[in-house]
Design a protein around this motif. Structure first.
Motif, PDB file in Angstrom:
ATOM      1  N   LEU A   1      -2.492  -0.013  -5.479  1.00 45.08           N
ATOM      2  CA  LEU A   1      -1.281   0.724  -5.119  1.00 45.08           C
ATOM      3  C   LEU A   1      -1.379   2.188  -5.545  1.00 45.08           C
ATOM      4  O   LEU A   1      -1.914   2.502  -6.603  1.00 45.08           O
ATOM      5  CB  LEU A   1      -0.065   0.101  -5.802  1.00 45.08           C
ATOM      6  CG  LEU A   1       0.290  -1.334  -5.393  1.00 45.08           C
ATOM      7  CD1 LEU A   1       1.473  -1.835  -6.224  1.00 45.08           C
ATOM      8  CD2 LEU A   1       0.612  -1.422  -3.901  1.00 45.08           C
ATOM      9  N   THR A   2      -0.833   3.076  -4.711  1.00 43.10           N
ATOM     10  CA  THR A   2      -0.834   4.497  -5.049  1.00 43.10           C
ATOM     11  C   THR A   2       0.551   5.124  -5.092  1.00 43.10           C
ATOM     12  O   THR A   2       0.705   6.228  -5.624  1.00 43.10           O
ATOM     13  CB  THR A   2      -1.689   5.311  -4.059  1.00 43.10           C
ATOM     14  OG1 THR A   2      -1.241   5.039  -2.725  1.00 43.10           O
ATOM     15  CG2 THR A   2      -3.154   4.943  -4.183  1.00 43.10           C
ATOM     16  N   ASP A   3       1.568   4.465  -4.541  1.00 40.10           N
ATOM     17  CA  ASP A   3       2.884   5.097  -4.550  1.00 40.10           C
ATOM     18  C   ASP A   3       3.983   4.069  -4.349  1.00 40.10           C
ATOM     19  O   ASP A   3       3.741   2.964  -3.837  1.00 40.10           O
ATOM     20  CB  ASP A   3       2.978   6.161  -3.454  1.00 40.10           C
ATOM     21  CG  ASP A   3       4.016   7.239  -3.763  1.00 40.10           C
ATOM     22  OD1 ASP A   3       4.709   7.133  -4.802  1.00 40.10           O
ATOM     23  OD2 ASP A   3       4.139   8.192  -2.979  1.00 40.10           O
ATOM     24  N   LEU A   4       5.198   4.464  -4.757  1.00 38.42           N
ATOM     25  CA  LEU A   4       6.397   3.649  -4.610  1.00 38.42           C
ATOM     26  C   LEU A   4       7.558   4.539  -4.177  1.00 38.42           C
ATOM     27  O   LEU A   4       7.608   5.713  -4.539  1.00 38.42           O
ATOM     28  CB  LEU A   4       6.781   2.981  -5.938  1.00 38.42           C
ATOM     29  CG  LEU A   4       5.783   2.055  -6.618  1.00 38.42           C
ATOM     30  CD1 LEU A   4       6.291   1.692  -8.014  1.00 38.42           C
ATOM     31  CD2 LEU A   4       5.569   0.797  -5.781  1.00 38.42           C
ATOM     32  N   ALA A   5       8.501   3.972  -3.435  1.00 36.47           N
ATOM     33  CA  ALA A   5       9.712   4.716  -3.078  1.00 36.47           C
ATOM     34  C   ALA A   5      10.832   3.726  -2.772  1.00 36.47           C
ATOM     35  O   ALA A   5      10.604   2.707  -2.102  1.00 36.47           O
ATOM     36  CB  ALA A   5       9.473   5.619  -1.871  1.00 36.47           C
ATOM     37  N   PHE A   6      12.033   4.009  -3.283  1.00 37.16           N
ATOM     38  CA  PHE A   6      13.213   3.208  -2.975  1.00 37.16           C
ATOM     39  C   PHE A   6      13.971   3.844  -1.827  1.00 37.16           C
ATOM     40  O   PHE A   6      14.071   5.076  -1.729  1.00 37.16           O
ATOM     41  CB  PHE A   6      14.144   3.128  -4.195  1.00 37.16           C
ATOM     42  CG  PHE A   6      13.689   2.189  -5.265  1.00 37.16           C
ATOM     43  CD1 PHE A   6      14.042   0.841  -5.220  1.00 37.16           C
ATOM     44  CD2 PHE A   6      12.920   2.641  -6.332  1.00 37.16           C
ATOM     45  CE1 PHE A   6      13.633  -0.030  -6.219  1.00 37.16           C
ATOM     46  CE2 PHE A   6      12.504   1.775  -7.328  1.00 37.16           C
ATOM     47  CZ  PHE A   6      12.861   0.434  -7.273  1.00 37.16           C
ATOM     48  N   ASP A   7      14.549   2.996  -0.937  1.00 38.05           N
ATOM     49  CA  ASP A   7      15.419   3.535   0.096  1.00 38.05           C
ATOM     50  C   ASP A   7      16.868   3.448  -0.366  1.00 38.05           C
ATOM     51  O   ASP A   7      17.166   2.988  -1.485  1.00 38.05           O
ATOM     52  CB  ASP A   7      15.197   2.838   1.443  1.00 38.05           C
ATOM     53  CG  ASP A   7      15.602   1.358   1.443  1.00 38.05           C
ATOM     54  OD1 ASP A   7      16.314   0.907   0.512  1.00 38.05           O
ATOM     55  OD2 ASP A   7      15.202   0.648   2.394  1.00 38.05           O
TER      56      ASP A   7
ATOM     57  N   ILE B   1       4.167  -1.670   2.417  1.00 39.23           N
ATOM     58  CA  ILE B   1       4.800  -2.967   2.213  1.00 39.23           C
ATOM     59  C   ILE B   1       6.220  -2.772   1.694  1.00 39.23           C
ATOM     60  O   ILE B   1       6.446  -2.037   0.732  1.00 39.23           O
ATOM     61  CB  ILE B   1       3.995  -3.811   1.209  1.00 39.23           C
ATOM     62  CG1 ILE B   1       2.562  -4.017   1.724  1.00 39.23           C
ATOM     63  CG2 ILE B   1       4.674  -5.159   0.957  1.00 39.23           C
ATOM     64  CD1 ILE B   1       1.607  -4.511   0.664  1.00 39.23           C
ATOM     65  N   LYS B   2       7.163  -3.426   2.310  1.00 43.95           N
ATOM     66  CA  LYS B   2       8.570  -3.353   1.895  1.00 43.95           C
ATOM     67  C   LYS B   2       8.907  -4.582   1.058  1.00 43.95           C
ATOM     68  O   LYS B   2       8.608  -5.714   1.441  1.00 43.95           O
ATOM     69  CB  LYS B   2       9.467  -3.294   3.133  1.00 43.95           C
ATOM     70  CG  LYS B   2      10.960  -3.326   2.829  1.00 43.95           C
ATOM     71  CD  LYS B   2      11.757  -3.341   4.131  1.00 43.95           C
ATOM     72  CE  LYS B   2      13.251  -3.487   3.894  1.00 43.95           C
ATOM     73  NZ  LYS B   2      14.003  -3.537   5.186  1.00 43.95           N
ATOM     74  N   ILE B   3       9.548  -4.340  -0.087  1.00 47.30           N
ATOM     75  CA  ILE B   3      10.010  -5.417  -0.960  1.00 47.30           C
ATOM     76  C   ILE B   3      11.533  -5.353  -0.986  1.00 47.30           C
ATOM     77  O   ILE B   3      12.117  -4.431  -1.557  1.00 47.30           O
ATOM     78  CB  ILE B   3       9.451  -5.266  -2.383  1.00 47.30           C
ATOM     79  CG1 ILE B   3       7.927  -5.101  -2.349  1.00 47.30           C
ATOM     80  CG2 ILE B   3       9.841  -6.469  -3.238  1.00 47.30           C
ATOM     81  CD1 ILE B   3       7.350  -4.600  -3.646  1.00 47.30           C
ATOM     82  N   ALA B   4      12.163  -6.303  -0.337  1.00 43.39           N
ATOM     83  CA  ALA B   4      13.622  -6.317  -0.278  1.00 43.39           C
ATOM     84  C   ALA B   4      14.215  -6.691  -1.632  1.00 43.39           C
ATOM     85  O   ALA B   4      13.520  -7.190  -2.525  1.00 43.39           O
ATOM     86  CB  ALA B   4      14.097  -7.292   0.795  1.00 43.39           C
ATOM     87  N   THR B   5      15.493  -6.457  -1.794  1.00 46.67           N
ATOM     88  CA  THR B   5      16.153  -6.737  -3.066  1.00 46.67           C
ATOM     89  C   THR B   5      16.125  -8.226  -3.423  1.00 46.67           C
ATOM     90  O   THR B   5      16.238  -8.590  -4.590  1.00 46.67           O
ATOM     91  CB  THR B   5      17.605  -6.248  -3.046  1.00 46.67           C
ATOM     92  OG1 THR B   5      18.287  -6.835  -1.926  1.00 46.67           O
ATOM     93  CG2 THR B   5      17.655  -4.726  -2.906  1.00 46.67           C
TER      94      THR B   5
ATOM     95  N   ASN C   1      15.815  -1.190  -1.322  1.00 45.25           N
ATOM     96  CA  ASN C   1      14.522  -1.792  -1.011  1.00 45.25           C
ATOM     97  C   ASN C   1      13.413  -0.909  -1.570  1.00 45.25           C
ATOM     98  O   ASN C   1      13.513   0.322  -1.540  1.00 45.25           O
ATOM     99  CB  ASN C   1      14.355  -1.933   0.508  1.00 45.25           C
ATOM    100  CG  ASN C   1      15.439  -2.773   1.146  1.00 45.25           C
ATOM    101  OD1 ASN C   1      15.631  -3.932   0.789  1.00 45.25           O
ATOM    102  ND2 ASN C   1      16.172  -2.176   2.082  1.00 45.25           N
ATOM    103  N   LEU C   2      12.365  -1.548  -2.059  1.00 45.17           N
ATOM    104  CA  LEU C   2      11.246  -0.807  -2.627  1.00 45.17           C
ATOM    105  C   LEU C   2      10.060  -0.848  -1.667  1.00 45.17           C
ATOM    106  O   LEU C   2       9.686  -1.916  -1.177  1.00 45.17           O
ATOM    107  CB  LEU C   2      10.841  -1.421  -3.966  1.00 45.17           C
ATOM    108  CG  LEU C   2       9.655  -0.783  -4.698  1.00 45.17           C
ATOM    109  CD1 LEU C   2       9.911   0.690  -4.999  1.00 45.17           C
ATOM    110  CD2 LEU C   2       9.356  -1.550  -5.984  1.00 45.17           C
TER     111      LEU C   2
END
Length: 407
Positions: free
Chosen positions: A288-294, A319-323, A298-299
């Motif tokens: 992994l190189t980055d993360l962002a929340f909408d 890849i989206k990780i839902a709550t 969702n991450l």
């Protein structure tokens, strides 16, 4: 590579693309910027434009030993830059920033990330990717520091020296390597990740009160897979943290690249609570190189490569990780190659720096109306949100911060 740094040095030489997830339909995207030199971090500025850091191509100046490529040196130049993208145009608005690279412009460290404070003042993490002791060979340089810039005068000033902190304190008690790779602004505080030092730092925007607030742990592989087959004996790898994002719960979330041999499915996302406690929020990822929340909580996680870097496949994934823990692959391969950073725009689109390991070939992509396939969560752990390198050298080192570059 002293795989303490980025496993992305960008491991400009190797990389990959199998995530162990089900194949996803290709999302639609457009290229909104190209011709970039090893693009890294990106963020929207107060004017609504998108700002991207370019790590540069090094130069013909003094050199230091490469932790990732045997018998090679990384040489200094002032080819780092910040590019502004808006109204259908792209323009370098800050140039002459420090950069280290191999003679071909790969394995690069330089401007890695950029963020703006509430007043619109930009802060930039400048990577280094080597032992801070060697920096004196390069003269008076801002490698390994956080700086703040004035785009109007094409100038900048140093805010904090993370490389010196690593040299003096070495919080993780491992190899002495520094590679500031990402940052965020949290009120009057800067929170920064050093992919070489394996630490999360906090400091005031004036540079005071610099301290390590968390250390990302090493992990031991019980059945490591090496390029040459190698031994199946337990093998300890470097964590190589790459990005920090603040969650809706106020906690900090940290992505992990992992060091050599870059095991598939072993990268984690860590959560650091207000009490300083570190837990694994989600796992089962690869590099992994980055993360962002909408806005909905969702991450989004960015995989630099879906297979172990040494396999040579550069395909990455969003890849989206839902709550609720459901995972969805937004885009995998299909033009997404060695991506280094992502951000979510006010328009809901996902913006990604693509080909972040390549001089002159880097891009920024805009992913719109993504089609995706939900992934099973059975093989992942998810905690509640509220709660061209030498293999031998790689084995002995730390992931150079995306190796060097990241990275």
């Amino acid at each position: 590579m002293k795989l303490k740094q980025f496993g992305i040095t960008f491991l400009s030489a190797c990389i990959a693309a199998f995530s162990g997830m089900k194949a996803a339909e290709a999302a639609s995207f457009s290229v909104i910027a190209d011709g970039l030199n090893n693009p890294r971090g990106l963020t929207f500025g107060p004017d609504g434009s998108l700002y991207v850091t370019e790590a540069g191509t090094g130069g013909s100046g003094a050199c230091v030993p490469s932790p990732s490529v045997a018998n090679q040196s990384l040489c200094y130049g002032t080819t780092g830059a910040v590019t502004k993208i808006g109204n259908g145009t792209q323009k370098r608005i800050l140039t002459g920033l420090p950069s280290l690279a191999l003679p071909d412009g790969t394995d690069t460290s330089g401007p890695q990330d950029i963020k703006f404070d509430a007043t619109g003042k930009p802060y930039i993490a400048v990577g280094y990717g080597s032992n801070p002791t060697f920096r004196t060979r390069l003269g008076n340089t801002d490698l390994g520091k956080i700086i703040t810039a004035n785009f109007n005068t094409n100038s900048w000033t140093s805010v904090a020296n993370l490389a010196n902190y690593e040299l003096a304190n070495n919080p993780d008690k491992g190899d002495v390597i520094s590679n500031p790779f990402s940052l965020l602004l949290d009120g009057n505080n800067i929170i920064a990740v050093d992919a070489g030092a394996n630490d999360l730092f906090s400091l005031k925007t004036d540079g005071s009160n610099l301290k390590a607030i968390a250390t990302i742990p090493r992990q031991t592989l019980t059945n490591p897979v090496f390029p040459s087959g190698g031994s199946s004996s337990p093998f300890e790898i470097q964590p190589v943290p790459t990005n920090v994002a603040k969650g809706p719960d106020g906690a900090y979330y940290i992505s992990q690249l992992t060091g050599f041999p870059f095991p598939e499915g072993k990268a984690k996302i860590y959560r650091i609570g207000s009490d300083g406690q570190r837990t694994v929020y989600s796992d089962g990822f690869t590099q992994l190189t980055d993360l962002a929340f909408d806005a909905e909580g969702n991450l989004y996680a960015l995989q630099y490569a879906n297979q172990s870097l040494w396999k040579g496949n550069l395909n990455g994934s969003v890849i989206k990780i839902a709550t609720d823990g459901t995972r969805t692959t937004i885009l995998s391969g299909n033009g997404l190659e060695s991506p280094t950073a992502l951000t979510i725009g006010a328009d809901g689109a996902i913006y990604v720096t693509n080909r972040g390991d390549r001089p002159g070939l880097g891009q920024v992509l805009k992913i719109e109306n993504p089609k995706s396939v939900p992934e099973s969560t059975s093989t992942f752990s998810l905690l509640a949100l509220v709660g061209t390198a030498s293999v031998t050298l790689l084995q002995n080192g730390k992931a150079k911060g995306l190796k060097n570059q990241l990275i």
